[in-house]
Design a protein around this motif. Structure first.
Motif, mmCIF file in Angstrom:
data_model
loop_
_atom_site.group_PDB
_atom_site.id
_atom_site.type_symbol
_atom_site.label_atom_id
_atom_site.label_comp_id
_atom_site.label_asym_id
_atom_site.label_seq_id
_atom_site.Cartn_x
_atom_site.Cartn_y
_atom_site.Cartn_z
ATOM 1 N N VAL A 161 0.844 -1.206 0.000
ATOM 2 C CA VAL A 161 0.000 0.000 0.000
ATOM 3 C C VAL A 161 0.873 1.248 0.000
ATOM 4 O O VAL A 161 0.609 2.218 -0.725
ATOM 5 N N THR A 162 1.934 1.226 0.826
ATOM 6 C CA THR A 162 2.847 2.372 0.879
ATOM 7 C C THR A 162 3.554 2.568 -0.457
ATOM 8 O O THR A 162 3.697 3.698 -0.952
ATOM 9 N N ALA A 163 4.013 1.465 -1.067
ATOM 10 C CA ALA A 163 4.718 1.570 -2.346
ATOM 11 C C ALA A 163 3.804 2.104 -3.439
ATOM 12 O O ALA A 163 4.231 2.933 -4.269
ATOM 13 N N ALA A 164 2.547 1.664 -3.443
ATOM 14 C CA ALA A 164 1.610 2.161 -4.458
ATOM 15 C C ALA A 164 1.391 3.660 -4.293
ATOM 16 O O ALA A 164 1.371 4.421 -5.279
ATOM 17 N N LEU A 205 6.453 -3.178 -5.616
ATOM 18 C CA LEU A 205 5.189 -3.724 -6.118
ATOM 19 C C LEU A 205 5.386 -5.066 -6.812
ATOM 20 O O LEU A 205 4.519 -5.953 -6.740
ATOM 21 N N VAL A 206 6.511 -5.241 -7.470
ATOM 22 C CA VAL A 206 6.778 -6.495 -8.175
ATOM 23 C C VAL A 206 7.291 -7.578 -7.229
ATOM 24 O O VAL A 206 6.877 -8.741 -7.304
ATOM 25 N N GLN A 207 8.171 -7.208 -6.304
ATOM 26 C CA GLN A 207 8.871 -8.194 -5.485
ATOM 27 C C GLN A 207 8.090 -8.616 -4.243
ATOM 28 O O GLN A 207 8.172 -9.775 -3.825
ATOM 29 N N GLU A 208 7.358 -7.699 -3.647
ATOM 30 C CA GLU A 208 6.657 -8.002 -2.397
ATOM 31 C C GLU A 208 5.449 -8.902 -2.661
ATOM 32 O O GLU A 208 4.702 -8.691 -3.618
ATOM 33 N N ARG A 209 5.247 -9.899 -1.793
ATOM 34 C CA ARG A 209 4.133 -10.826 -1.964
ATOM 35 C C ARG A 209 2.873 -10.262 -1.317
ATOM 36 O O ARG A 209 2.902 -9.814 -0.171
ATOM 37 N N ALA A 210 1.777 -10.302 -2.038
ATOM 38 C CA ALA A 210 0.497 -9.840 -1.502
ATOM 39 C C ALA A 210 -0.157 -10.961 -0.700
ATOM 40 O O ALA A 210 -0.211 -12.101 -1.141
ATOM 41 N N THR A 211 -0.664 -10.615 0.467
ATOM 42 C CA THR A 211 -1.334 -11.599 1.320
ATOM 43 C C THR A 211 -2.796 -11.250 1.548
ATOM 44 O O THR A 211 -3.449 -11.870 2.388
ATOM 45 N N SER A 212 -3.294 -10.268 0.830
ATOM 46 C CA SER A 212 -4.690 -9.862 1.001
ATOM 47 C C SER A 212 -5.180 -9.201 -0.283
ATOM 48 O O SER A 212 -4.397 -8.881 -1.190
ATOM 49 N N LEU A 213 -6.500 -8.999 -0.335
ATOM 50 C CA LEU A 213 -7.066 -8.284 -1.475
ATOM 51 C C LEU A 213 -6.554 -6.860 -1.529
ATOM 52 O O LEU A 213 -6.379 -6.289 -2.612
ATOM 53 N N ARG A 217 -4.838 -5.198 -4.803
ATOM 54 C CA ARG A 217 -5.293 -3.929 -5.392
ATOM 55 C C ARG A 217 -4.142 -2.934 -5.502
ATOM 56 O O ARG A 217 -4.040 -2.186 -6.492
ATOM 57 N N ALA A 218 -3.276 -2.918 -4.468
ATOM 58 C CA ALA A 218 -2.130 -2.007 -4.509
ATOM 59 C C ALA A 218 -1.219 -2.350 -5.694
ATOM 60 O O ALA A 218 -0.722 -1.457 -6.403
ATOM 61 N N LYS A 219 -0.993 -3.651 -5.905
ATOM 62 C CA LYS A 219 -0.178 -4.046 -7.051
ATOM 63 C C LYS A 219 -0.842 -3.666 -8.371
ATOM 64 O O LYS A 219 -0.192 -3.152 -9.300
ATOM 65 N N SER A 221 -2.686 -1.303 -9.034
ATOM 66 C CA SER A 221 -2.665 0.144 -9.309
ATOM 67 C C SER A 221 -1.461 0.538 -10.147
ATOM 68 O O SER A 221 -1.434 1.610 -10.774
ATOM 69 N N GLY A 222 -0.435 -0.335 -10.180
ATOM 70 C CA GLY A 222 0.736 -0.039 -10.999
ATOM 71 C C GLY A 222 0.431 0.016 -12.477
ATOM 72 O O GLY A 222 1.140 0.681 -13.252
ATOM 73 N N PHE A 223 -0.643 -0.682 -12.901
ATOM 74 C CA PHE A 223 -1.014 -0.640 -14.323
ATOM 75 C C PHE A 223 -1.537 0.736 -14.730
ATOM 76 O O PHE A 223 -1.578 1.045 -15.921
ATOM 77 N N ASP A 224 -1.959 1.558 -13.762
ATOM 78 C CA ASP A 224 -2.529 2.867 -14.077
ATOM 79 C C ASP A 224 -1.498 3.989 -14.040
ATOM 80 O O ASP A 224 -1.856 5.152 -14.249
ATOM 81 N N LEU A 225 -0.242 3.668 -13.753
ATOM 82 C CA LEU A 225 0.778 4.711 -13.724
ATOM 83 C C LEU A 225 1.020 5.237 -15.134
ATOM 84 O O LEU A 225 1.340 4.461 -16.046
ATOM 85 N N PRO A 226 0.866 6.543 -15.352
ATOM 86 C CA PRO A 226 1.028 7.092 -16.716
ATOM 87 C C PRO A 226 2.396 6.801 -17.314
ATOM 88 O O PRO A 226 2.503 6.563 -18.534
ATOM 89 N N SER A 227 3.432 6.817 -16.490
ATOM 90 C CA SER A 227 4.783 6.643 -17.036
ATOM 91 C C SER A 227 5.029 5.225 -17.542
ATOM 92 O O SER A 227 5.983 4.982 -18.288
ATOM 93 N N GLN A 228 4.184 4.245 -17.103
ATOM 94 C CA GLN A 228 4.416 2.852 -17.479
ATOM 95 C C GLN A 228 3.578 2.406 -18.684
ATOM 96 O O GLN A 228 3.649 1.234 -19.063
ATOM 97 N N LYS A 229 2.785 3.325 -19.218
ATOM 98 C CA LYS A 229 2.016 2.977 -20.408
ATOM 99 C C LYS A 229 2.981 2.666 -21.558
ATOM 100 O O LYS A 229 3.823 3.489 -21.921
ATOM 101 N N GLY A 230 2.879 1.482 -22.100
ATOM 102 C CA GLY A 230 3.764 1.085 -23.183
ATOM 103 C C GLY A 230 5.026 0.399 -22.717
ATOM 104 O O GLY A 230 5.780 -0.123 -23.554
ATOM 105 N N HIS A 231 5.306 0.361 -21.408
ATOM 106 C CA HIS A 231 6.478 -0.344 -20.884
ATOM 107 C C HIS A 231 6.085 -1.807 -20.663
ATOM 108 O O HIS A 231 5.829 -2.253 -19.546
ATOM 109 N N ASP A 232 6.018 -2.533 -21.744
ATOM 110 C CA ASP A 232 5.487 -3.895 -21.684
ATOM 111 C C ASP A 232 6.314 -4.813 -20.784
ATOM 112 O O ASP A 232 5.770 -5.708 -20.130
#
Length: 359
Positions: A161-164, A205-213, A217-219, A221-232
């Motif tokens: 959550v903090t990283a997001a 966001l990539v390395q930390e394991r999620a243990t809850s919903l 959701r925090a992970k 949210s990384g898909f919505d970062l404007p700078s990562q659009k197109g960074h396949d």
């Protein structure tokens, strides 16, 4: 042929507890009179170590005597301390509780003489680092050491959550910094620091394991970062990370992790009940420590020392439950659950609570 070495059973009755106690005191008195009055004292550390060992020895001896005198009462028998007898008169020097205590002199010298007579290696405690100063330092000093924080403490998946949130803030700060500036971004002061912080948040966001919903959701949210659009390549890593968490997830994705102190307390209650039940078993004549009592006692104290008193509560409810159980145990049994060898009460319980990540 008669065996001359065979022991003949004596027809005389065995001495009673009172007779054995009188004989022991008589022998101890002779030994004390033969011992030199000068004790091996002189340093403050020696004096306090001797007194602590003497206090421990007296406490355990008093419990054992009471178990022999009042076996039907079990551990509650230790609450009895009968007065108005020769033992009391000795301490008050025959003054009928109106004085005389100071006439007997300090406890230290007779404590050292009695410990030496009984073979109590109290001097060895100093060499082994078990003196009063060492024990007090370990129990009362906050070394700053804390157990590993539970995953997602104080909220579930807090790292994600903090990283997001950090990634979103770095994105906004970078956008505000470069808007209207025609220079190359690497030449703008402050950009490289913000970009490095954003990369660090994205790596979490990539390395930390999620243990809850919440973590998933925090992970996402990384898909919505404007700078990562197109960074396949980075988006593929983030998607693989989410898929891994889903495939290896358990019920903890929707349920919080329990505080381990609750399980430790429940097991302590079970072992305590088994120990109390063993104390009321019928005993054979002359047997004051049947195997059932020894086994339940050893199991109880092994669990208390090795599990309960090393389990740090990780929630506010766990801290409260540990406090309530310690007080209930003291009220029921008349002694502290974490009583130390130098007769300190509740220090270990307080130490566990003080090291809780909740504080």
């Amino acid at each position: 042929m008669r065996n001359r070495l065979k022991r003949h059973l004596s027809s005389e009755p065995k001495p009673s507890l009172r007779e054995r106690f009188a004989a022991t005191m008589a022998r101890t008195g002779i030994a004390l009179r033969r011992t030199k009055p000068e004790a091996d004292t002189g340093s403050d550390l020696n004096d306090r170590t001797a007194l602590v060992c003497y206090s421990t020895w007296l406490g355990i001896e008093q419990r054992r005597v009471c178990l022999e005198l009042y076996p039907h009462l079990g551990p509650k028998g230790t609450a009895f301390s009968v007065g108005f007898n020769a033992g009391e008169e000795w301490h008050f020097n025959g003054s009928n509780r109106t004085g005389g205590l100071k006439d007997r002199g300090p406890v230290l010298h007779r404590a050292v003489r009695l410990l030496d007579t009984l073979g109590v290696d109290w001097r060895g405690d100093i060499a082994r680092g078990r003196g009063p100063d060492d024990i007090a330092r370990n129990l009362t000093s906050d070394t700053g050491e804390r157990p590993p924080m539970p995953r997602g403490w104080p909220a579930t998946d807090a790292a994600l959550v903090t990283a997001a949130g950090d990634a979103e803030r770095m994105e906004a700060a970078i956008l505000a910094l470069v808007t209207g500036d025609d220079r190359d971004m690497d030449e703008i002061p402050g950009y490289s620091e913000l970009d490095e912080a954003r990369d660090e948040a994205q790596a979490t966001l990539v390395q930390e394991r999620a243990t809850s919903l919440t973590g998933l959701r925090a992970k996402a949210s990384g898909f919505d970062l404007p700078s990562q659009k197109g960074h396949d390549r980075w988006l593929a890593k983030l998607g693989a990370s989410i898929a891994r968490d889903l495939l290896h997830g358990t019920n903890r994705l929707v349920e919080p992790m329990p505080d381990p102190v609750f399980e430790a307390i429940e097991e302590t209650k079970r072992l305590s009940a088994a120990r109390s039940a063993a104390l009321h078993l019928d005993q054979l004549p002359g047997n004051i420590d049947p195997p059932e009592q020894a086994e339940t006692r050893e199991a109880f104290f092994a669990h208390v020392d090795d599990v309960l008193l090393v389990t740090v509560p990780r929630t506010a409810a766990g801290c409260a439950a540990l406090c309530r159980y310690a007080l209930a145990y003291h009220e029921e049994h008349g002694c502290a659950l974490d009583e130390s060898w130098d007769n300190n009460h509740h220090f270990r319980i307080l130490d566990l609570i003080a090291r809780s990540p909740r504080l």
